[in-house]
Structures are given as structure tokens and as C-alpha cells.
Motif scaffolding. Sequence first.
Motif, PDB file in Angstrom:
ATOM      1  N   PRO A  91       0.816  -1.221   0.000  1.00 23.41           N
ATOM      2  CA  PRO A  91       0.000   0.000   0.000  1.00 23.41           C
ATOM      3  C   PRO A  91       0.845   1.265   0.000  1.00 23.41           C
ATOM      4  O   PRO A  91       1.877   1.347   0.663  1.00 23.41           O
ATOM      5  N   GLY A  92       0.399   2.234  -0.798  1.00 21.47           N
ATOM      6  CA  GLY A  92       1.092   3.519  -0.839  1.00 21.47           C
ATOM      7  C   GLY A  92       2.335   3.554  -1.700  1.00 21.47           C
ATOM      8  O   GLY A  92       3.052   4.553  -1.709  1.00 21.47           O
ATOM      9  N   THR A  93       2.612   2.483  -2.459  1.00 23.44           N
ATOM     10  CA  THR A  93       3.835   2.445  -3.272  1.00 23.44           C
ATOM     11  C   THR A  93       3.538   2.532  -4.767  1.00 23.44           C
ATOM     12  O   THR A  93       4.399   2.235  -5.580  1.00 23.44           O
ATOM     13  N   ASP A  94       2.355   2.941  -5.114  1.00 28.70           N
ATOM     14  CA  ASP A  94       1.954   2.962  -6.526  1.00 28.70           C
ATOM     15  C   ASP A  94       2.898   3.808  -7.381  1.00 28.70           C
ATOM     16  O   ASP A  94       3.294   3.409  -8.479  1.00 28.70           O
ATOM     17  N   ASP A  95       3.284   4.967  -6.875  1.00 25.34           N
ATOM     18  CA  ASP A  95       4.159   5.851  -7.649  1.00 25.34           C
ATOM     19  C   ASP A  95       5.584   5.333  -7.703  1.00 25.34           C
ATOM     20  O   ASP A  95       6.362   5.690  -8.596  1.00 25.34           O
ATOM     21  N   LEU A  96       5.953   4.483  -6.742  1.00 25.82           N
ATOM     22  CA  LEU A  96       7.333   4.009  -6.659  1.00 25.82           C
ATOM     23  C   LEU A  96       7.608   2.790  -7.524  1.00 25.82           C
ATOM     24  O   LEU A  96       8.629   2.702  -8.190  1.00 25.82           O
ATOM     25  N   ASP A  97       6.681   1.802  -7.486  1.00 24.71           N
ATOM     26  CA  ASP A  97       7.066   0.514  -8.078  1.00 24.71           C
ATOM     27  C   ASP A  97       5.970  -0.196  -8.856  1.00 24.71           C
ATOM     28  O   ASP A  97       6.203  -1.269  -9.386  1.00 24.71           O
ATOM     29  N   SER A  98       4.785   0.363  -8.948  1.00 23.74           N
ATOM     30  CA  SER A  98       3.718  -0.360  -9.634  1.00 23.74           C
ATOM     31  C   SER A  98       4.077  -0.617 -11.096  1.00 23.74           C
ATOM     32  O   SER A  98       3.703  -1.625 -11.677  1.00 23.74           O
ATOM     33  N   GLY A  99       4.862   0.299 -11.698  1.00 28.15           N
ATOM     34  CA  GLY A  99       5.263   0.114 -13.090  1.00 28.15           C
ATOM     35  C   GLY A  99       6.088  -1.135 -13.276  1.00 28.15           C
ATOM     36  O   GLY A  99       5.892  -1.887 -14.240  1.00 28.15           O
ATOM     37  N   ALA A 100       7.013  -1.386 -12.351  1.00 28.30           N
ATOM     38  CA  ALA A 100       7.856  -2.577 -12.440  1.00 28.30           C
ATOM     39  C   ALA A 100       7.026  -3.843 -12.295  1.00 28.30           C
ATOM     40  O   ALA A 100       7.199  -4.806 -13.037  1.00 28.30           O
ATOM     41  N   VAL A 101       6.109  -3.843 -11.342  1.00 28.88           N
ATOM     42  CA  VAL A 101       5.249  -5.014 -11.122  1.00 28.88           C
ATOM     43  C   VAL A 101       4.386  -5.264 -12.356  1.00 28.88           C
ATOM     44  O   VAL A 101       4.257  -6.401 -12.826  1.00 28.88           O
ATOM     45  N   LYS A 102       3.802  -4.206 -12.886  1.00 30.52           N
ATOM     46  CA  LYS A 102       2.987  -4.329 -14.101  1.00 30.52           C
ATOM     47  C   LYS A 102       3.797  -4.916 -15.246  1.00 30.52           C
ATOM     48  O   LYS A 102       3.351  -5.830 -15.947  1.00 30.52           O
ATOM     49  N   ASN A 103       5.001  -4.395 -15.432  1.00 33.48           N
ATOM     50  CA  ASN A 103       5.850  -4.853 -16.531  1.00 33.48           C
ATOM     51  C   ASN A 103       6.258  -6.312 -16.382  1.00 33.48           C
ATOM     52  O   ASN A 103       6.350  -7.048 -17.369  1.00 33.48           O
ATOM     53  N   ILE A 133      -7.161  -0.368   6.787  1.00 31.39           N
ATOM     54  CA  ILE A 133      -8.272  -0.282   7.732  1.00 31.39           C
ATOM     55  C   ILE A 133      -9.568  -0.172   6.941  1.00 31.39           C
ATOM     56  O   ILE A 133      -9.670   0.616   5.993  1.00 31.39           O
ATOM     57  N   LEU A 134     -10.524  -1.006   7.323  1.00 28.84           N
ATOM     58  CA  LEU A 134     -11.803  -1.040   6.612  1.00 28.84           C
ATOM     59  C   LEU A 134     -12.961  -0.620   7.506  1.00 28.84           C
ATOM     60  O   LEU A 134     -13.006  -0.966   8.688  1.00 28.84           O
ATOM     61  N   LYS A 135     -13.870   0.122   6.914  1.00 30.14           N
ATOM     62  CA  LYS A 135     -15.107   0.524   7.584  1.00 30.14           C
ATOM     63  C   LYS A 135     -16.260   0.233   6.641  1.00 30.14           C
ATOM     64  O   LYS A 135     -16.259   0.692   5.498  1.00 30.14           O
ATOM     65  N   ASP A 136     -17.209  -0.548   7.108  1.00 27.66           N
ATOM     66  CA  ASP A 136     -18.342  -0.976   6.279  1.00 27.66           C
ATOM     67  C   ASP A 136     -17.867  -1.632   4.987  1.00 27.66           C
ATOM     68  O   ASP A 136     -18.462  -1.452   3.910  1.00 27.66           O
ATOM     69  N   GLY A 137     -16.762  -2.358   5.089  1.00 20.92           N
ATOM     70  CA  GLY A 137     -16.254  -3.107   3.941  1.00 20.92           C
ATOM     71  C   GLY A 137     -15.425  -2.303   2.968  1.00 20.92           C
ATOM     72  O   GLY A 137     -14.929  -2.837   1.979  1.00 20.92           O
ATOM     73  N   LYS A 138     -15.219  -1.010   3.238  1.00 19.86           N
ATOM     74  CA  LYS A 138     -14.454  -0.155   2.337  1.00 19.86           C
ATOM     75  C   LYS A 138     -13.159   0.311   3.000  1.00 19.86           C
ATOM     76  O   LYS A 138     -13.133   0.602   4.199  1.00 19.86           O
ATOM     77  N   VAL A 139     -12.085   0.382   2.210  1.00 16.10           N
ATOM     78  CA  VAL A 139     -10.799   0.816   2.735  1.00 16.10           C
ATOM     79  C   VAL A 139     -10.833   2.317   3.014  1.00 16.10           C
ATOM     80  O   VAL A 139     -11.130   3.118   2.129  1.00 16.10           O
ATOM     81  N   VAL A 140     -10.518   2.702   4.245  1.00 18.13           N
ATOM     82  CA  VAL A 140     -10.517   4.116   4.621  1.00 18.13           C
ATOM     83  C   VAL A 140      -9.114   4.613   4.951  1.00 18.13           C
ATOM     84  O   VAL A 140      -8.893   5.828   5.103  1.00 18.13           O
ATOM     85  N   TYR A 141      -8.156   3.694   5.056  1.00 12.69           N
ATOM     86  CA  TYR A 141      -6.789   4.089   5.402  1.00 12.69           C
ATOM     87  C   TYR A 141      -5.824   2.979   5.016  1.00 12.69           C
ATOM     88  O   TYR A 141      -6.128   1.801   5.209  1.00 12.69           O
ATOM     89  N   ILE A 142      -4.678   3.358   4.437  1.00 11.46           N
ATOM     90  CA  ILE A 142      -3.640   2.374   4.122  1.00 11.46           C
ATOM     91  C   ILE A 142      -2.282   2.911   4.559  1.00 11.46           C
ATOM     92  O   ILE A 142      -2.070   4.127   4.605  1.00 11.46           O
ATOM     93  N   ALA A 143      -1.397   1.989   4.910  1.00 13.57           N
ATOM     94  CA  ALA A 143      -0.044   2.378   5.305  1.00 13.57           C
ATOM     95  C   ALA A 143       0.899   1.217   5.035  1.00 13.57           C
ATOM     96  O   ALA A 143       0.472   0.060   4.922  1.00 13.57           O
ATOM     97  N   ASP A 144       2.198   1.518   4.959  1.00 14.52           N
ATOM     98  CA  ASP A 144       3.199   0.483   4.737  1.00 14.52           C
ATOM     99  C   ASP A 144       4.456   0.862   5.508  1.00 14.52           C
ATOM    100  O   ASP A 144       4.921   1.997   5.410  1.00 14.52           O
TER     101      ASP A 144
END
Length: 280
Positions: free
Chosen positions: A105-117, A159-170
Amino acid sequence: MSEKNLTFKFCDQLVKDFEHVVKHPIVGKSSVYYTGVDLGTACVVLAVVDENYKPVAGAYKYADVVRDGMVVDYIGAINIVREMKHEIEEKLGTELIYGAAAIPPGTDDLDSGAVKNVVQAAGFELTSVLDEPTAANKVLRIKNGAVVDIGGGTTGISILKDGKVVYIADEPTGGTQFSLVVSGAYKMPFAEAELYKRNPENHKDLLPVLKPVVEKIASIINQHIKGYDVQEISLVGGTCCLTGIETIIEKKTGIFTHKPKNPMFVTPLGIALSCTQESI
């Protein structure tokens, strides 16, 4: 069975079914197959489900292509995923086309491109990339609580509230720290400590040695859930295979803590359940 344990009946059954098909793939006539690709720090897992999102095959391999949640051996990661893909395809007698992946969580700008590739270069049409704890909750189905994914390099919290993510951390604490402590305590090389740590027969002796690290993870959890109405904590990720880790975390947080029968397979199954036929 208590009401809390009933919450996780679906999760535990799905993991049990997956463990079975890893050894005994189900060869059928599904019109489509969906694959979840989990690039873990210590282990790469592929989970395959059919058109009804039921587990039919899978494979996993311990590898050192990801560190602290980041791909560090791009070619090695591609080769491992490609080889596992071909292995499963031969067993099922069909091509695996659609794949999904997850990142800390929270690393989309850092490494999602590598994982996608990596996933695409291995031969999949990529249909989804989501954060790891959110993927895990596709299997856990927590409504109000926290999913804590303790991997080799990081601990991810959703962290989930009513089944929806309201907070993420790593946070950069996980199985690598366990191995470093084992290496120091038992005077063995890091690689040997990794293998020693994975053997359940050693867990009873290791738990007191690793307790300070587990308590640190519990403190991280407490820090991030503060101010949220977290009614339960669910642990996933390969590092959570340590016998007794859930007891220490529950005592330190004061919150009911659940650990699936095999926490290493929850996230890849959740990734597979998130896979579709629409490329991103």
C-alpha cells in the motif's frame, strides 16, 4: 464455532482448496481462467481460479527478486513468473491469458510500473493492480477491522469501515528482520536463517527470540489504527506463518486477532479474485 471464527470460514476453506489444487490441479472446461500474481519478498505465488472464481491450480517458488516490496531483479522476476505460468498451463492444458497483481500500500508511484511490466512480460494481459491488504480482504471479507499483510520486507495495513478501505499504510519491517535476528542469535548465515525460520518445527524455540520484533510490528499496528474503530485484526503474508505470532499481536493490541490456516496464500488468492477480462 464462534461468530468471529465464522467470519473467516470462507477464507480458510478457500485456502484449503488452493493448497489441494497446487498438488492436484483441476483440469476442466472452464471458459476462462484468472491468475493472481503475488511478487513477494521471499516467495512468488501464482493462484489460478476458474470462471466461477474457484481455485483450480497454483504454484509458488521461494526467490530473492523483491526486497522491501520493490522489484530488484527485474529479469529474474519475469523468468520465474513465466516459468510458473508455463508449468501451470501444461498441467491445465490451456493458456493462462488474464493476470492481476498487487503492490504494498502507498507504493503505486514508486514501483507499480515494475510489477505491471513483470506480469505483462511474463505473458499475461494485466487486468488489475491493487494494494496487497485490499487484495487479501477479497478473501477475508472483513467489514470493520484491519488487514495486516506482513511480508518479507514490509508490513502493510489496510483499515476497513463498512467493507471499504478508509486508510492504508506500509512500514519497512517484516520477515527480513526476523531472519536477521535468527542469524544473529544462532550464529548462522542469513540464507540459512531464512530456511531455519520457515521450518514449523523450529517455531516454538524461535518465538521468544523473535518476540521483540513481533511486538514492534504490534506497535506499528497500534500506531496506525489509533483513532479508528478497529474491531478485529487479520494477519496475512508469509511472515505470519510463524506459530504464535497472532497471540503476541492480540495481547499487545488488545484486539481480536485472526490468522488464516496458511496466511501466505490469502493475498494471491485475493488478487486472483480481483482479476477480470478487461485489460488496464
